[in-house]
Write a protein that holds these residues in place. Structure first.
Motif, PDB file in Angstrom:
ATOM      1  N   PHE A 465       0.855  -1.187   0.000  1.00 44.78           N
ATOM      2  CA  PHE A 465       0.000   0.000   0.000  1.00 44.78           C
ATOM      3  C   PHE A 465       0.891   1.238   0.000  1.00 44.78           C
ATOM      4  CE2 PHE A 465       0.773  -0.979   4.441  1.00 44.78           C
ATOM      5  CZ  PHE A 465       0.959   0.261   5.052  1.00 44.78           C
ATOM      6  N   ASP A 466       0.434   2.260  -0.663  1.00 43.38           N
ATOM      7  CA  ASP A 466       1.217   3.488  -0.808  1.00 43.38           C
ATOM      8  C   ASP A 466       1.192   4.285   0.490  1.00 43.38           C
ATOM      9  OD1 ASP A 466       1.806   2.928  -3.446  1.00 43.38           O
ATOM     10  OD2 ASP A 466      -0.013   3.906  -4.191  1.00 43.38           O
ATOM     11  N   HIS A 480      -6.253   0.355   4.347  1.00 45.92           N
ATOM     12  CA  HIS A 480      -6.089  -0.593   3.247  1.00 45.92           C
ATOM     13  C   HIS A 480      -6.591  -1.979   3.653  1.00 45.92           C
ATOM     14  CE1 HIS A 480      -4.106  -1.437  -0.668  1.00 45.92           C
ATOM     15  NE2 HIS A 480      -4.102  -2.679  -0.196  1.00 45.92           N
ATOM     16  N   PHE A 481      -6.355  -2.343   4.895  1.00 48.05           N
ATOM     17  CA  PHE A 481      -6.800  -3.655   5.386  1.00 48.05           C
ATOM     18  C   PHE A 481      -8.318  -3.741   5.422  1.00 48.05           C
ATOM     19  CE2 PHE A 481      -8.164  -6.212   9.058  1.00 48.05           C
ATOM     20  CZ  PHE A 481      -7.681  -7.457   8.675  1.00 48.05           C
ATOM     21  N   THR A 482      -8.975  -2.720   5.979  1.00 51.25           N
ATOM     22  CA  THR A 482     -10.427  -2.768   6.155  1.00 51.25           C
ATOM     23  C   THR A 482     -11.200  -2.468   4.865  1.00 51.25           C
ATOM     24  OG1 THR A 482     -10.386  -0.454   6.921  1.00 51.25           O
ATOM     25  CG2 THR A 482     -10.313  -2.195   8.593  1.00 51.25           C
ATOM     26  N   SER A 607       4.433  -1.992   3.449  1.00 56.28           N
ATOM     27  CA  SER A 607       4.746  -0.695   2.851  1.00 56.28           C
ATOM     28  C   SER A 607       6.261  -0.559   2.761  1.00 56.28           C
ATOM     29  CB  SER A 607       4.173   0.447   3.704  1.00 56.28           C
ATOM     30  OG  SER A 607       4.945   0.623   4.888  1.00 56.28           O
ATOM     31  N   ARG A 608       6.708   0.547   2.216  1.00 52.12           N
ATOM     32  CA  ARG A 608       8.146   0.778   2.086  1.00 52.12           C
ATOM     33  C   ARG A 608       8.831   0.853   3.440  1.00 52.12           C
ATOM     34  NH1 ARG A 608       9.472   6.394   2.370  1.00 52.12           N
ATOM     35  NH2 ARG A 608      11.143   6.099   0.855  1.00 52.12           N
ATOM     36  N   TYR A 609       8.073   1.122   4.509  1.00 57.05           N
ATOM     37  CA  TYR A 609       8.661   1.218   5.848  1.00 57.05           C
ATOM     38  C   TYR A 609       8.834  -0.152   6.503  1.00 57.05           C
ATOM     39  CZ  TYR A 609       7.660   6.138   5.196  1.00 57.05           C
ATOM     40  OH  TYR A 609       7.623   7.419   4.694  1.00 57.05           O
ATOM     41  N   ASP A 610       8.427  -1.201   5.809  1.00 60.13           N
ATOM     42  CA  ASP A 610       8.628  -2.567   6.301  1.00 60.13           C
ATOM     43  C   ASP A 610       9.881  -3.201   5.690  1.00 60.13           C
ATOM     44  OD1 ASP A 610       6.318  -2.724   7.930  1.00 60.13           O
ATOM     45  OD2 ASP A 610       5.076  -3.010   6.152  1.00 60.13           O
ATOM     46  N   ILE A 617      12.419 -11.880   4.790  1.00 58.40           N
ATOM     47  CA  ILE A 617      11.513 -12.899   4.258  1.00 58.40           C
ATOM     48  C   ILE A 617      11.770 -13.158   2.781  1.00 58.40           C
ATOM     49  CG2 ILE A 617       9.109 -13.436   3.754  1.00 58.40           C
ATOM     50  CD1 ILE A 617       8.370 -11.895   6.316  1.00 58.40           C
ATOM     51  N   ALA A 618      11.783 -12.113   1.987  1.00 59.13           N
ATOM     52  CA  ALA A 618      11.921 -12.253   0.533  1.00 59.13           C
ATOM     53  C   ALA A 618      13.367 -12.235   0.072  1.00 59.13           C
ATOM     54  CB  ALA A 618      11.146 -11.136  -0.168  1.00 59.13           C
ATOM     55  N   GLY A 619      14.314 -11.957   0.989  1.00 59.71           N
ATOM     56  CA  GLY A 619      15.706 -11.818   0.593  1.00 59.71           C
ATOM     57  C   GLY A 619      15.994 -10.389   0.155  1.00 59.71           C
ATOM     58  N   THR A 620      17.258 -10.000   0.193  1.00 58.96           N
ATOM     59  CA  THR A 620      17.625  -8.626  -0.150  1.00 58.96           C
ATOM     60  C   THR A 620      17.231  -8.294  -1.591  1.00 58.96           C
ATOM     61  OG1 THR A 620      19.483  -8.736   1.404  1.00 58.96           O
ATOM     62  CG2 THR A 620      19.525  -6.980  -0.246  1.00 58.96           C
ATOM     63  N   LYS A 621      17.521  -9.221  -2.494  1.00 54.97           N
ATOM     64  CA  LYS A 621      17.203  -8.980  -3.899  1.00 54.97           C
ATOM     65  C   LYS A 621      15.692  -8.923  -4.122  1.00 54.97           C
ATOM     66  CE  LYS A 621      18.162 -10.779  -8.545  1.00 54.97           C
ATOM     67  NZ  LYS A 621      18.856 -11.848  -9.322  1.00 54.97           N
ATOM     68  N   GLY A 622      14.968  -9.839  -3.507  1.00 58.98           N
ATOM     69  CA  GLY A 622      13.522  -9.852  -3.652  1.00 58.98           C
ATOM     70  C   GLY A 622      12.864  -8.632  -3.036  1.00 58.98           C
ATOM     71  N   ALA A 623      13.425  -8.168  -1.898  1.00 59.11           N
ATOM     72  CA  ALA A 623      12.855  -6.997  -1.226  1.00 59.11           C
ATOM     73  C   ALA A 623      12.989  -5.750  -2.087  1.00 59.11           C
ATOM     74  CB  ALA A 623      13.531  -6.799   0.121  1.00 59.11           C
ATOM     75  N   LYS A 624      14.099  -5.636  -2.806  1.00 56.27           N
ATOM     76  CA  LYS A 624      14.287  -4.472  -3.676  1.00 56.27           C
ATOM     77  C   LYS A 624      13.239  -4.453  -4.791  1.00 56.27           C
ATOM     78  CE  LYS A 624      19.252  -3.947  -2.857  1.00 56.27           C
ATOM     79  NZ  LYS A 624      20.613  -4.017  -3.454  1.00 56.27           N
ATOM     80  N   GLN A 625      12.830  -5.605  -5.224  1.00 61.08           N
ATOM     81  CA  GLN A 625      11.802  -5.675  -6.254  1.00 61.08           C
ATOM     82  C   GLN A 625      10.420  -5.380  -5.677  1.00 61.08           C
ATOM     83  OE1 GLN A 625      12.300  -9.610  -7.810  1.00 61.08           O
ATOM     84  NE2 GLN A 625      14.114  -9.089  -9.037  1.00 61.08           N
ATOM     85  N   LEU A 626      10.204  -5.793  -4.417  1.00 61.67           N
ATOM     86  CA  LEU A 626       8.900  -5.586  -3.796  1.00 61.67           C
ATOM     87  C   LEU A 626       8.698  -4.146  -3.337  1.00 61.67           C
ATOM     88  CD1 LEU A 626       8.613  -8.859  -1.667  1.00 61.67           C
ATOM     89  CD2 LEU A 626       7.218  -8.251  -3.648  1.00 61.67           C
ATOM     90  N   ILE A 627       9.760  -3.541  -2.804  1.00 64.03           N
ATOM     91  CA  ILE A 627       9.653  -2.160  -2.326  1.00 64.03           C
ATOM     92  C   ILE A 627       9.844  -1.231  -3.519  1.00 64.03           C
ATOM     93  CG2 ILE A 627      10.505  -0.430  -0.714  1.00 64.03           C
ATOM     94  CD1 ILE A 627       9.339  -2.776   0.730  1.00 64.03           C
TER      95      ILE A 627
END
Length: 632
Positions: A465-466, A480-482, A607-610, A617-627
């Protein structure tokens, strides 16, 4: 006049001290003091002046032994500290401590560079302009007192080469007096890191104490010779305690004391009040530790190591080191080392309305900081906010013996802090950035994470979520959750039952619980405050289908580590801090027979603050793609 300025406070202390001194002089001034009384008066003048010390006479007796030239157990440095040794552990003022350096630290204008150690790994070194070079961290344990270093090296010989190297690297960082934030300590490395740090703090206390006794002797000889007293005797703080060890549980304190004791020379060294310590910090009589029995095999290893022994989180104990003993349960103002939990220390401060014993802390060790975040983090922040303030009372301090950076109110800029954690969180990073002001610099470890292992074929849906501001993050996550995540689940026949919601924050947990109650949804809850009866009732209701949703806090899982059956849908309100919790929850659906990966749904709101959580969880490389669209 600014009554809150350090100068005004110090002048007030000096006036109080002078008034007390004149009062004592008026009351007890014999016309012709006997030689015996005169000798005692001289010894009192040159004693360390640590107020509130019930064992002050023992220090005087030790000084008399020193003067007689007997029983001096000081190893190969008995002739006195060298300049190098004094600068290394007694903290002679570095040239770096000037107003420009202090301003740079206050404004967080750090020069950051990266280094790599063979075993510690990659580190980020923060330093102020004009500080010592990074080469200083290659000093190792060479500056440790020989009588402490020799037994340590002998014990090292039984360790694997990688652990020996790790200890040497830890000591090399500590000897540079930089702060250390170790962000990925493991069950295998925790004991050897603790051993190195224990050696460092024991060496610090030993050298500080020897310096005090040596200056006592110089002052005594000057009085006897009728010559002016030496002026270079600034060897103390406002109060005696110089080491603070913050820990989450009594069992942690037990291990740290054992580590400290391992560095004391047997067999003549005595540990006083050890029986009382075992009684108060071990398990109560008649209680069986389930983590020391076969039952422990049902729990993950990290949980067993964390909670074995006494897991009470309200404790504090003072340690005083003398030449031949370690005295436990000494009053704070007569202690060299304070071992406490943040809760225990805060309760003591609020009860006594006094925290002057924290005014002269040179080294702070905070171990298992990840566990402290699972307690009330505000307690840890409270303790750090009360460190190195000018004291409110003089405590019979001899101000002529106080190091000038204490008098100037600059002790926080020379305090060394060590933070040890299994992983990094925003709370710990914030503490590192804002509360650690050491002008010598800071060292923070970091690593590249690999993705965690989850059951093959299970579909994981990460939903971002933004959010452009950290202040709005809580409200936007809830909205966003509700508004977007929960309504589709309620409309789905499959996802509207057997759904577990994992919530890291206690405040978010209460907010979601109130929302579910307002919407009259079928749910049960599990939190760290749930009783055994509550837990049994909620688990059974969820497994049997009487309750469609189970809302659970991450802290509950941290403390209980129960396996939850009946799960088919998982919603992570935010990624858990502990990456192992994520994999554990994703395996629980398969505790039931006949469950296929396609039967399980998993959605993770972030969010980007997570960043820290997502990276683990996703790994450093995966996190860069998710964030996305992030500058982290």
């Amino acid at each position: 006049m600014d009554w809150n300025s350090p100068t005004t406070k110090l002048l007030t202390l000096l006036n109080i001290s002078a008034a007390k001194s004149l009062k004592r002089k008026f009351i007890s001034q014999p016309d012709s003091p006997s030689p015996k009384l005169n000798k005692r008066r001289v010894l009192d003048r040159v004693s360390p002046n640590f107020a509130g010390d019930a064992n002050a006479n023992a220090d005087i007796a030790e000084l008399e032994v020193d003067e007689a030239g007997q029983d001096v157990d000081l190893g190969d440095e008995a002739s006195g500290l060298s300049d190098t040794g004094e600068r290394a552990n007694i903290r002679a003022p570095p040239l770096l401590l000037d107003q420009s350096a202090i301003d740079s630290v206050d404004k967080r204008l750090w020069l950051i560079s990266n280094l790599s150690f063979p075993t510690i790994g990659s580190v980020a070194v923060s330093k102020v302009e004009g500080s010592h070079s990074s080469e200083k961290m290659k000093a190792g344990s060479s500056q440790i007192l020989q009588r402490l270093r020799a037994p340590f090296v002998e014990r090292q010989s039984s360790l694997p080469s990688d652990l020996r190297l790790l200890q040497d690297e830890i000591l090399s960082v500590l000897s540079s007096h930089r702060d250390l934030y170790h962000t990925h300590s493991s069950q295998a490395t925790i004991p050897v890191i603790r051993d190195s740090i224990s050696l460092h703090i024991l060496d610090h206390v030993s050298k500080k104490r020897r310096r005090v006794l040596k200056n006592n002797e110089r002052l005594s000889h000057a009085v006897k010779a009728g010559v002016p007293a030496p002026e270079d005797v600034q060897d103390q703080g406002f109060t005696r305690p110089s080491i603070l060890v913050l820990l989450p549980f009594r069992s942690s304190a037990f291990r740290w004391l054992e580590s400290i004791i391992n560095h004391t020379p047997p067999p003549s060294f005595q540990i006083e009040n050890m029986a009382r310590f075992r009684k108060e910090f071990g398990l109560p009589e008649g209680v069986v530790d389930k983590f020391a029995s076969p039952e422990a095999e049902a729990y993950p290893r990290d949980h067993v190591e964390t909670f074995r022994g006494n897991a009470d989180d309200n404790f504090r104990v003072g340690l005083k080191l003398t030449r031949k003993s370690v005295r436990l349960f000494t009053e704070f103002y007569g202690s060299d080392i304070i071992i406490a939990s943040p809760l225990g220390l805060r309760l003591s401060i609020e009860k006594e309305q006094n925290f002057d014993f924290l005014s002269s802390i040179d080294i702070v060790i905070a171990d298992q900081v990840d566990s402290l975040t699972m307690q009330n983090w505000e307690h840890t922040q409270f303790v750090f906010s009360h460190l190195n303030h000018l004291p409110k009372e003089s405590h019979d301090t001899d101000f002529s013996r106080i190091k000038h950076w204490y008098l100037d109110g600059h002790a926080a800029y020379l305090r060394q802090t060590v933070l040890l954690s299994a992983y990094e969180t925003p709370e710990i990073r914030s503490l590192f950035n804002q509360s650690l002001k050491n002008v010598e610099g800071k060292v923070r470890t970091f690593r590249h994470w690999a993705p965690v292992q989850v059951p093959e074929g299970l579909d994981q849906n990460f939903i971002q979520f933004d959010c452009s501001s950290a202040k709005d993050e809580l409200d936007k996550r809830f909205s966003h959750f509700t508004d977007r995540l929960l309504p589709p689940a309620l409309k789905s026949a499959v996802q509207s039952a057997n759904t577990i919601i994992i919530v890291p924050s206690s405040l978010d947990f209460i907010r979601i619980q109130n929302y579910f109650r307002k919407q009259q949804l079928s749910f049960a809850v599990l939190s760290e405050y749930s009783t055994n009866e509550d837990v049994s009732r909620a688990r059974q209701a969820f497994f049997s289908g009487k309750k469609s949703f189970l809302i659970i806090t991450e802290r509950f899982h941290f403390y209980r580590r129960y396996k939850i059956r009946g799960i088919r849908n998982l919603i992570f309100y935010a990624p858990p801090d502990h990456a192992a919790f994520y994999t554990e929850f994703l395996t629980y659906p398969f505790l039931d027979d006949g469950v296929e990966p396609s039967d399980v749904t998993c959605r993770v709101l972030y969010s980007r603050y997570d960043w820290f959580r997502v990276e683990r969880i996703a790994g450093t490389k995966g996190a860069k793609q998710l964030i996305k669209n992030s500058d982290l």
